[in-house]
Motif scaffolding. Structure first.
Motif, mmCIF file in Angstrom:
data_model
loop_
_atom_site.group_PDB
_atom_site.id
_atom_site.type_symbol
_atom_site.label_atom_id
_atom_site.label_comp_id
_atom_site.label_asym_id
_atom_site.label_seq_id
_atom_site.Cartn_x
_atom_site.Cartn_y
_atom_site.Cartn_z
ATOM 1 N N THR A 171 0.827 -1.213 0.000
ATOM 2 C CA THR A 171 0.000 0.000 0.000
ATOM 3 C C THR A 171 0.864 1.268 0.000
ATOM 4 O O THR A 171 0.537 2.241 -0.676
ATOM 5 C CB THR A 171 -0.967 0.020 1.200
ATOM 6 O OG1 THR A 171 -0.227 -0.128 2.410
ATOM 7 C CG2 THR A 171 -1.993 -1.102 1.081
ATOM 8 N N PHE A 172 1.972 1.249 0.735
ATOM 9 C CA PHE A 172 2.857 2.414 0.690
ATOM 10 C C PHE A 172 3.490 2.552 -0.690
ATOM 11 O O PHE A 172 3.627 3.654 -1.224
ATOM 12 C CB PHE A 172 3.943 2.307 1.771
ATOM 13 C CG PHE A 172 3.596 3.045 3.015
ATOM 14 C CD1 PHE A 172 2.663 2.524 3.900
ATOM 15 C CD2 PHE A 172 4.156 4.271 3.302
ATOM 16 C CE1 PHE A 172 2.317 3.200 5.044
ATOM 17 C CE2 PHE A 172 3.816 4.964 4.455
ATOM 18 C CZ PHE A 172 2.901 4.431 5.330
ATOM 19 N N GLY A 173 3.912 1.435 -1.245
ATOM 20 C CA GLY A 173 4.504 1.476 -2.572
ATOM 21 C C GLY A 173 3.532 2.037 -3.589
ATOM 22 O O GLY A 173 3.883 2.896 -4.406
ATOM 23 N N TYR A 174 2.279 1.570 -3.512
ATOM 24 C CA TYR A 174 1.291 2.086 -4.469
ATOM 25 C C TYR A 174 0.945 3.534 -4.186
ATOM 26 O O TYR A 174 0.656 4.313 -5.097
ATOM 27 C CB TYR A 174 0.015 1.223 -4.463
ATOM 28 C CG TYR A 174 -0.825 1.509 -5.683
ATOM 29 C CD1 TYR A 174 -1.858 2.438 -5.646
ATOM 30 C CD2 TYR A 174 -0.535 0.895 -6.888
ATOM 31 C CE1 TYR A 174 -2.590 2.730 -6.783
ATOM 32 C CE2 TYR A 174 -1.258 1.177 -8.030
ATOM 33 C CZ TYR A 174 -2.288 2.097 -7.970
ATOM 34 O OH TYR A 174 -2.998 2.397 -9.101
ATOM 35 N N GLY A 175 1.012 3.931 -2.921
ATOM 36 C CA GLY A 175 0.780 5.334 -2.582
ATOM 37 C C GLY A 175 1.777 6.241 -3.289
ATOM 38 O O GLY A 175 1.427 7.312 -3.807
ATOM 39 N N PHE A 176 3.037 5.824 -3.315
ATOM 40 C CA PHE A 176 4.060 6.605 -4.029
ATOM 41 C C PHE A 176 3.773 6.615 -5.523
ATOM 42 O O PHE A 176 3.988 7.625 -6.198
ATOM 43 C CB PHE A 176 5.454 6.040 -3.754
ATOM 44 C CG PHE A 176 5.941 6.287 -2.355
ATOM 45 C CD1 PHE A 176 6.324 5.246 -1.533
ATOM 46 C CD2 PHE A 176 6.017 7.584 -1.846
ATOM 47 C CE1 PHE A 176 6.766 5.465 -0.241
ATOM 48 C CE2 PHE A 176 6.457 7.826 -0.557
ATOM 49 C CZ PHE A 176 6.832 6.759 0.255
ATOM 50 N N LEU A 177 3.299 5.499 -6.053
ATOM 51 C CA LEU A 177 2.994 5.436 -7.484
ATOM 52 C C LEU A 177 1.823 6.340 -7.846
ATOM 53 O O LEU A 177 1.774 6.908 -8.937
ATOM 54 C CB LEU A 177 2.688 3.990 -7.891
ATOM 55 C CG LEU A 177 3.867 3.025 -7.862
ATOM 56 C CD1 LEU A 177 3.412 1.604 -8.175
ATOM 57 C CD2 LEU A 177 4.949 3.460 -8.846
ATOM 58 N N GLU A 178 0.871 6.486 -6.919
ATOM 59 C CA GLU A 178 -0.262 7.390 -7.175
ATOM 60 C C GLU A 178 0.214 8.825 -7.381
ATOM 61 O O GLU A 178 -0.375 9.604 -8.133
ATOM 62 C CB GLU A 178 -1.264 7.335 -6.018
ATOM 63 C CG GLU A 178 -2.147 6.099 -6.018
ATOM 64 C CD GLU A 178 -3.093 6.068 -4.825
ATOM 65 O OE1 GLU A 178 -2.830 6.768 -3.825
ATOM 66 O OE2 GLU A 178 -4.084 5.327 -4.884
#
Lengths: 145, 62
Positions: free
Chosen positions: A103-110
């Motif tokens: 979820t943190f990784g995808y947060g950065f991708l967002e």
């Protein structure tokens, strides 16, 4: 290695009794969730709850069923024995760390243009990882025969 | 840890499920203890010892 296929579901009276209570309690929660979710959908269609003070209450209506499911899960956790509780704790710990990473990784991708995802995805990730970790441990025979 | 749980259980003619029911645990726990994959807590070790009428150190050893 693949001991899963061999006597994976052999249980005793203690387990069968606990499983029966859990299925009953969780089943009631899930049925109520289904009913409330369907009713919520119908109410949106009939009354278009776009504004007004009731829209929050209607949006959160299925949460009463979710809380019932949480209660059922907590009761199950209190009923299981020490090894089963350890298995739940270890599996959930790994799943939680994995969820944090994803979820943190995808947060950065967002932040760089990836599609924004609903908060509903978090439990989906956690629940999926929990299942994967649990079955991986069963396959390697960590605590299972 | 090593243990003599399997031998003691078989001497009584009990299955793993029978022993698990007497200890209020799952059959999986009994199996894990017998195969050395899991060491029981102190309360459970006392319960096991009491069930067989032995001391803990007679059943479990390092």
């Amino acid at each position: 290695m693949f001991r899963f296929w061999k006597n994976a579901s052999s249980t005793n009276a203690f387990e069968r009794e606990n499983n029966k209570k859990y299925r009953w309690e969780m089943g009631v929660g899930m049925l109520l969730y289904f009913i409330l979710t369907v009713a919520q959908g119908w109410s949106y269609h009939l009354w278009q709850w776009d504004e007004g003070p009731w829209r929050v209450a209607v949006a959160l209506a299925p949460m009463t069923a979710i809380l019932l499911c949480v209660w059922a899960g907590w009761r199950m956790y209190r009923r299981v024995d020490e090894l089963q509780r350890r298995i739940i704790n270890e599996d959930m710990t790994v799943a939680a760390f994995g969820t944090a990473v994803i979820t943190f990784g995808y947060g950065f991708l967002e932040q760089v243009g990836f599609p924004r995802l609903s908060m509903f995805w978090v439990w989906g990730v956690l629940g999926s990882l929990w299942i994967i970790v649990h079955w991986a441990n069963r396959l390697i025979g960590r605590y299972h025969p | 840890m090593n243990n003599a749980l399997r031998e003691l259980r078989k001497d009584e003619g009990w299955s793993q499920a029978d022993l698990a029911d007497r200890l209020d645990v799952s059959r999986q726990t009994v199996n894990a203890i017998e195969t050395g994959k899991y060491d029981p807590s102190l309360p459970l070790a006392f319960k096991i010892a009491g069930l067989f009428g032995k001391r803990i150190e007679d059943i479990f050893s390092p």
